[in-house]
Design a protein around this motif. Sequence first.
Motif, PDB file in Angstrom:
ATOM      1  N   VAL A  46       0.837  -1.202   0.000  1.00 61.40           N
ATOM      2  CA  VAL A  46       0.000   0.000   0.000  1.00 61.40           C
ATOM      3  C   VAL A  46       0.872   1.251   0.000  1.00 61.40           C
ATOM      4  O   VAL A  46       0.527   2.268  -0.616  1.00 61.40           O
ATOM      5  N   ARG A  50      -0.931   2.721  -5.423  1.00 61.52           N
ATOM      6  CA  ARG A  50      -2.161   3.440  -5.077  1.00 61.52           C
ATOM      7  C   ARG A  50      -3.366   2.517  -5.016  1.00 61.52           C
ATOM      8  O   ARG A  50      -4.370   2.868  -4.385  1.00 61.52           O
ATOM      9  N   LEU A  51      -3.312   1.373  -5.683  1.00 64.94           N
ATOM     10  CA  LEU A  51      -4.427   0.427  -5.637  1.00 64.94           C
ATOM     11  C   LEU A  51      -3.885  -0.963  -5.344  1.00 64.94           C
ATOM     12  O   LEU A  51      -3.140  -1.528  -6.142  1.00 64.94           O
ATOM     13  N   GLU A 125      -5.997  13.488   1.299  1.00 67.41           N
ATOM     14  CA  GLU A 125      -4.957  12.470   1.456  1.00 67.41           C
ATOM     15  C   GLU A 125      -5.505  11.410   2.402  1.00 67.41           C
ATOM     16  O   GLU A 125      -5.503  11.587   3.624  1.00 67.41           O
ATOM     17  N   LEU A 127      -6.846   6.973   2.804  1.00 67.78           N
ATOM     18  CA  LEU A 127      -6.853   5.582   2.350  1.00 67.78           C
ATOM     19  C   LEU A 127      -8.266   5.045   2.466  1.00 67.78           C
ATOM     20  O   LEU A 127      -8.877   5.096   3.541  1.00 67.78           O
ATOM     21  N   LEU A 148      -9.140   7.531  -8.393  1.00 66.39           N
ATOM     22  CA  LEU A 148      -7.685   7.553  -8.438  1.00 66.39           C
ATOM     23  C   LEU A 148      -7.169   8.575  -9.454  1.00 66.39           C
ATOM     24  O   LEU A 148      -6.113   9.189  -9.241  1.00 66.39           O
ATOM     25  N   ARG A 155      -5.588   6.706  -1.905  1.00 64.23           N
ATOM     26  CA  ARG A 155      -5.164   5.332  -2.182  1.00 64.23           C
ATOM     27  C   ARG A 155      -6.301   4.392  -1.798  1.00 64.23           C
ATOM     28  O   ARG A 155      -7.112   4.725  -0.927  1.00 64.23           O
TER      29      ARG A 155
END
Length: 727
Positions: A46, A50-51, A125, A127, A148, A155
Amino acid sequence: MRRSRGPDPAASQDRCRRSPAPGNLPAELNRFVGREDELAALTGMVAAARLVTLTGMGGVGKTRLATRAGRALADRFRDGVWLIELSAVQEPHLLDHAVAESLALADHSGRPARETLCDDLADSELLLVLDGYEHLVAECAPLVAQLLRRAPGVRVLAAGRRPLGLPGERTYPLLPLPDPAAGELFADRAGCVVPDFTVDEANSAAVAELCHRLDGIPLALELAAGRLRALSVDQVLRRLDDRFRLLTGTDRDALPRHQTLRTAIGWSHELCTPQERLLWARLSVFAGQFDLEAAEYVCSGPDLPADELLEVLTELVAQSVVVREETRVGVRYRMLDTVRAYGADWLAALEDTARLRRRHRDWYVGLATWCELDWFGPRQDEVAARLDVELPNVRLALEHSLEVPEEAYLGQFLAGTLWFFWVGCGRLSEGRHWLERSLEMPADHQDARLKALWVTGYVAVLQGDPAGALLALEQCRAEAERAGNARAAAYAQHRLGCLALTGDDMPRAETLLRAALAAYREIGELNSNVLMAQIELAMAVAFGGDLAAAEELCAEVREVCADHGERWAQAYALYVLAYAAWTRGELAGARRLLTECLLINHAFHDLLGAVLAVELLALITLDEGDAPEAAVLQGAAARIWPSVGPPLFGSRYFNQPHALCERRARGELGDAGYEAAARRGRALDLDAAVARILGGLPRPRGGAGSRPPESSEPAVSPAANGGETAG
C-alpha cells in the motif's frame, strides 16, 4: 475533504481539517493472531502502490487484515483511513451514495453523486479500505478508477474475493493460516469461550487435526472454538463431517455473511454464474491438486463445453474459489477441503456424483497407462513427479473402483499398472495395500487380475516376504498358462527368479531369469522390467563368481538405457559396475558410479536402491582409509532398512559385503568406537545421509587394501544387492 455541502463549503472544510484525526475503522475486540508477515507485506504494498487488492476466499480473514493494515498506516494519511463496507449494498445505483455515506459526506446540490464525491476527495490524502464489493465489481471498478485519476492523494486497499481488474492494480492473495498460526488462533478464541482452555498433551493432536480439517480458515476456526461452550475438542472433531451445520455462530455483531461457514462460502456461490456453479460442483470430485486437462475431461459436457471450461475456471480462480499454484509439474489448481465439501453437496443435489466419479476414475486409469508407457524413456523424472502430486487423486480412483464390484477389474488394472510407482518411487507398502485389496474383489477380466498378481509377487519379494511372493507368483503362473497368456507367464517366471535370488538359490535364479529373458524376446517385450531381468541375471552370475560376465550384462543394459533415456534401471546397472570397479581396486571409479546411482535412486525416492548404494559406499569408504565414516554410513543404512524390509533380505549372499565392512571397521575402531560412529549415522535421515555423501570431504587414498571378499566366503557382489532390489 468536505463533510457537508452548505452555504459556506470552505468554512466547513476548515472546520473538518481542524478536527481530530478522521477515520471510521472499527475497534478490535479480540487479539490479532498469526498474520504478522502478511501485514508487513500488505502495508509495504500500500505504501508503494495506489491500488492494492487483498483477495481470498470467504472467511479467510481479508477484512481483519485490511483494517489492521489501515490502522498501521493511519499516520501516513492526513485525512485518515476509511472503511467502506459494501456487502449490504444490493442496488448498484446506490454505490456512490454508500461510499459518500461511509465517508460522512453530505451533498444537497443536486449534482450527480459521483461528481460530488470526486470533487470532495480531490485534495484529500486518505486511504479507502473497500470491503465486500464482489457483487458490485462492474460498478466499483470504474468508480475506483475515476477516484484515483481525479484525487491523487487517495489510495485504495480493496478486500474481496476477486480483483477489480484495473490498470496498475497490485494483488495480494491471502491464504489460510498455516498449522502453527491456526492452532494459536483456535487456542486464543477457545480461551475466550472457556477461560481455562489450554492446548496440552492431552488435546494437542485433536487440535492439530481440527485445524487441518478446517483448512486453517480463520472463520471456521473461530466458529469451531465457539462450539467449545458445549462440546470438547474431540467431539467437535467427530462432528466435522457435517461441518456446515456444526459451524454456526452467535456473534450478533458479525457481518451476516460471516455468521456461519455455509453462509460465508454460500456468499461466493451466489456471486457465481450458473456455469461457474456447475464447474464448482464438478471439480469437487478431485482430491488435492488437478490440472487443466483433467478438469476439461472430467467436468466438461454439453452444458459446459471443454473449449469453454478454461474461461469458467479462470473466473473461479479470480473469485478465490479455486487456487492456482505453480508446481514442479506445471500450473495446477486446487480447492480447499471446505470449499470442495460445499461443491460436493451441490453435486449430490444435482444427482450427478456417481457419473463424475466414474469420469474421474477413467481419467486416472488413462493417466496411469500413459505413465507406465512413458516410464521406459527419457521422461521418467516427469512421470515420477507427476504421479507424486497426483497420488491423492489416484487413491480416490482406486477407492472408487473397489467400491463398485462390477468395476473391480479396473481397480486391479490400475493397481497393477502402477507397479513402477510402487517399486521405483518408494511406495512398496501402499502398493501392496491396494494390490491385495483389489485381488480380494471378484473380477472377470483375467488380464487385469494376472497383472495384479505378478506385481503383488514383485512387491512381496522386495519387502522380504517370500511366502507371500511365492503364493502370488505361482498362482499367476498357473492361471497364465491355463489362459495362454504368455506375457503374464513371463513376468511370473521373472519374479520367481528374483525370489530365488533373494533366497540364495543361485542356480534356480539363473535358470528362471534366463528363461524369462528368452520369453520376453519371443513376445517382443522391451521395457524397464526386461532390463531389470538382465541386471538380476547379472546378480546371480556375480554370486556365482563370474564378475566379468556380470559386468558385460550390465554394460549392455547401460547401452539400452542410454538409447532410450531410461535412468531407473540404469541406476542398478551402475551399482553392479561399481562393485566390479571396487574388486579391481578402482576406488575413484567405483565411487563415481555409485554417486550417480545414489543420485538417481534418491531422485526417484527409491529407498531400496538408495540404501544399497549407501551400504556399498560404506565399504568403499573403508578402503579409502576412513573407518569412522564407513561406520557412520552403516549406521545411516541401518536407519533406512526398517522402512524397506528385512536388511539385505536376510540373505547370506547379500549380507556378506555388509558383514565384511562391519568386521573390518570394528577391527580398526574397536567396538566402542564403531558403535559411537554408527549411532551418529543412525541420527541421519536419508536426505542428510545423501547430503553427507555428496558433500563430504575427500577421502584418503589407499587404506586397508582394495580387495574383494575373502575366498573362504561365497563370491558375493554388493552390486547384486542393488540389482535385485529393483527387480
